[in-house]
Design a protein around this motif. Sequence first.
Motif, PDB file in Angstrom:
ATOM      1  N   UNK A 114       0.862  -1.314  -0.001  1.00  0.00           N
ATOM      2  CA  UNK A 114       0.072  -0.049   0.106  1.00  0.00           C
ATOM      3  C   UNK A 114       0.769   1.135  -0.032  1.00  0.00           C
ATOM      4  N   UNK A 115       1.997   0.977  -0.266  1.00  0.00           N
ATOM      5  CA  UNK A 115       3.210   2.146  -0.454  1.00  0.00           C
ATOM      6  C   UNK A 115       3.045   2.913   0.734  1.00  0.00           C
ATOM      7  N   UNK A 116       3.154   2.328   2.071  1.00  0.00           N
ATOM      8  CA  UNK A 116       3.394   2.876   3.311  1.00  0.00           C
ATOM      9  C   UNK A 116       1.983   3.180   4.117  1.00  0.00           C
ATOM     10  N   UNK A 117       1.155   3.162   3.339  1.00  0.00           N
ATOM     11  CA  UNK A 117      -0.476   3.447   4.034  1.00  0.00           C
ATOM     12  C   UNK A 117      -0.689   2.123   5.107  1.00  0.00           C
ATOM     13  N   UNK A 118      -1.216   2.422   6.202  1.00  0.00           N
ATOM     14  CA  UNK A 118      -1.547   1.511   7.020  1.00  0.00           C
ATOM     15  C   UNK A 118      -3.056   1.491   6.940  1.00  0.00           C
ATOM     16  N   UNK A 119      -3.331   0.364   6.243  1.00  0.00           N
ATOM     17  CA  UNK A 119      -4.998   0.101   6.135  1.00  0.00           C
ATOM     18  C   UNK A 119      -5.543  -0.352   7.006  1.00  0.00           C
ATOM     19  N   UNK A 124      -5.766  -3.993  11.840  1.00  0.00           N
ATOM     20  CA  UNK A 124      -6.347  -5.106  12.610  1.00  0.00           C
ATOM     21  C   UNK A 124      -5.388  -6.076  12.790  1.00  0.00           C
ATOM     22  N   UNK A 125      -4.594  -6.393  11.885  1.00  0.00           N
ATOM     23  CA  UNK A 125      -3.272  -7.252  12.017  1.00  0.00           C
ATOM     24  C   UNK A 125      -2.365  -6.912  13.100  1.00  0.00           C
ATOM     25  N   UNK A 126      -1.924  -5.434  12.967  1.00  0.00           N
ATOM     26  CA  UNK A 126      -1.100  -5.102  13.996  1.00  0.00           C
ATOM     27  C   UNK A 126      -1.633  -5.252  15.306  1.00  0.00           C
ATOM     28  N   UNK A 127      -2.950  -5.139  15.470  1.00  0.00           N
ATOM     29  CA  UNK A 127      -3.530  -5.138  16.954  1.00  0.00           C
ATOM     30  C   UNK A 127      -3.372  -6.668  17.379  1.00  0.00           C
ATOM     31  N   UNK A 145       2.845   4.937  12.981  1.00  0.00           N
ATOM     32  CA  UNK A 145       2.315   5.380  11.330  1.00  0.00           C
ATOM     33  C   UNK A 145       0.810   5.674  11.386  1.00  0.00           C
ATOM     34  N   UNK A 146       0.101   4.450  11.693  1.00  0.00           N
ATOM     35  CA  UNK A 146      -1.349   4.566  11.712  1.00  0.00           C
ATOM     36  C   UNK A 146      -2.030   6.001  12.244  1.00  0.00           C
ATOM     37  N   UNK A 147      -1.528   6.083  13.610  1.00  0.00           N
ATOM     38  CA  UNK A 147      -1.825   7.098  14.348  1.00  0.00           C
ATOM     39  C   UNK A 147      -1.409   8.566  13.720  1.00  0.00           C
ATOM     40  N   UNK A 148      -0.068   8.548  13.159  1.00  0.00           N
ATOM     41  CA  UNK A 148       0.084   9.885  12.482  1.00  0.00           C
ATOM     42  C   UNK A 148      -0.549  10.036  11.200  1.00  0.00           C
ATOM     43  N   UNK A 149      -0.897   9.125  10.350  1.00  0.00           N
ATOM     44  CA  UNK A 149      -1.331   9.337   9.412  1.00  0.00           C
ATOM     45  C   UNK A 149      -2.836   9.691   9.568  1.00  0.00           C
ATOM     46  N   UNK A 150      -3.292   9.431  10.735  1.00  0.00           N
ATOM     47  CA  UNK A 150      -4.304   9.825  11.091  1.00  0.00           C
ATOM     48  C   UNK A 150      -4.706  11.041  11.793  1.00  0.00           C
ATOM     49  N   UNK A 151      -3.470  11.844  12.000  1.00  0.00           N
ATOM     50  CA  UNK A 151      -3.430  13.034  12.452  1.00  0.00           C
ATOM     51  C   UNK A 151      -3.445  12.935  14.085  1.00  0.00           C
ATOM     52  N   UNK A 152      -3.000  11.777  14.533  1.00  0.00           N
ATOM     53  CA  UNK A 152      -3.071  11.602  16.333  1.00  0.00           C
ATOM     54  C   UNK A 152      -1.402  11.625  16.425  1.00  0.00           C
ATOM     55  N   UNK A 153      -0.894  12.697  16.449  1.00  0.00           N
ATOM     56  CA  UNK A 153       0.564  12.480  16.547  1.00  0.00           C
ATOM     57  C   UNK A 153       1.080  12.348  18.148  1.00  0.00           C
ATOM     58  N   UNK A 154       0.242  12.735  18.807  1.00  0.00           N
ATOM     59  CA  UNK A 154       0.715  12.452  20.422  1.00  0.00           C
ATOM     60  C   UNK A 154       0.791  10.957  20.649  1.00  0.00           C
ATOM     61  N   UNK A 155      -0.221  10.302  20.143  1.00  0.00           N
ATOM     62  CA  UNK A 155      -0.066   8.983  20.232  1.00  0.00           C
ATOM     63  C   UNK A 155       0.947   8.239  19.440  1.00  0.00           C
ATOM     64  N   UNK A 156       1.404   8.692  18.385  1.00  0.00           N
ATOM     65  CA  UNK A 156       2.488   8.274  17.509  1.00  0.00           C
ATOM     66  C   UNK A 156       3.785   8.422  18.271  1.00  0.00           C
ATOM     67  N   UNK A 157       3.922   9.691  18.828  1.00  0.00           N
ATOM     68  CA  UNK A 157       5.256  10.039  19.478  1.00  0.00           C
ATOM     69  C   UNK A 157       5.056   9.215  20.737  1.00  0.00           C
TER      70      UNK A 157
END
Length: 187
Positions: A114-119, A124-127, A145-157
Amino acid sequence: RSLTSSRSWRPTQLLSSCLAILWSLIRGAFKIFKRATLRSRSRRFNQEAISELSKSLYTQPQNLKILKLLTHYNSQIHSFSEAAITQERVIEVLKNKATISEYSLLLELLVKAAKGYVSPKSKTLLNLILKFNNMDQTANLFNAHFFAQSGEFEKAEKIWQSLLTFYKGDKKLLKTIQEAKLQYSLE
């Protein structure tokens, strides 16, 4: 020295410098050509291997060795979708004997396909992976990456920080996280 002798010296020096530069360029071009030729041969070898393995798989659809080799060779030629499909078959054949490593590889292949996209499927698989090993490096990196691409940068950090603490001194991980932060303009 006289003016005449210094003039006759300069063209020779210039010619010598030009020849050195030309030789350097030729060597550089040869190295690039050699690498491209090796890559082309490697790709051809991998494609031939995939073709032969696919034929063998037709008669032996449950053969784990063939399935794992197909996953590997498809990954080598960057055919990540095919590699992911084959890795899913590896997990199906293994059933409840599949390890976290097999699931992590599938996760990595799905994200690369998916060229870096966490679908949502990857999430579901990573959970599932994190349920069995909450510090799995691959699953946590893609979770961030999933949280960062969703705009939830604090969770990603927070995830990146816990990884850096848990895998202290891992320079490759540090570089991967720094690149991710740059990708999301967080650094």
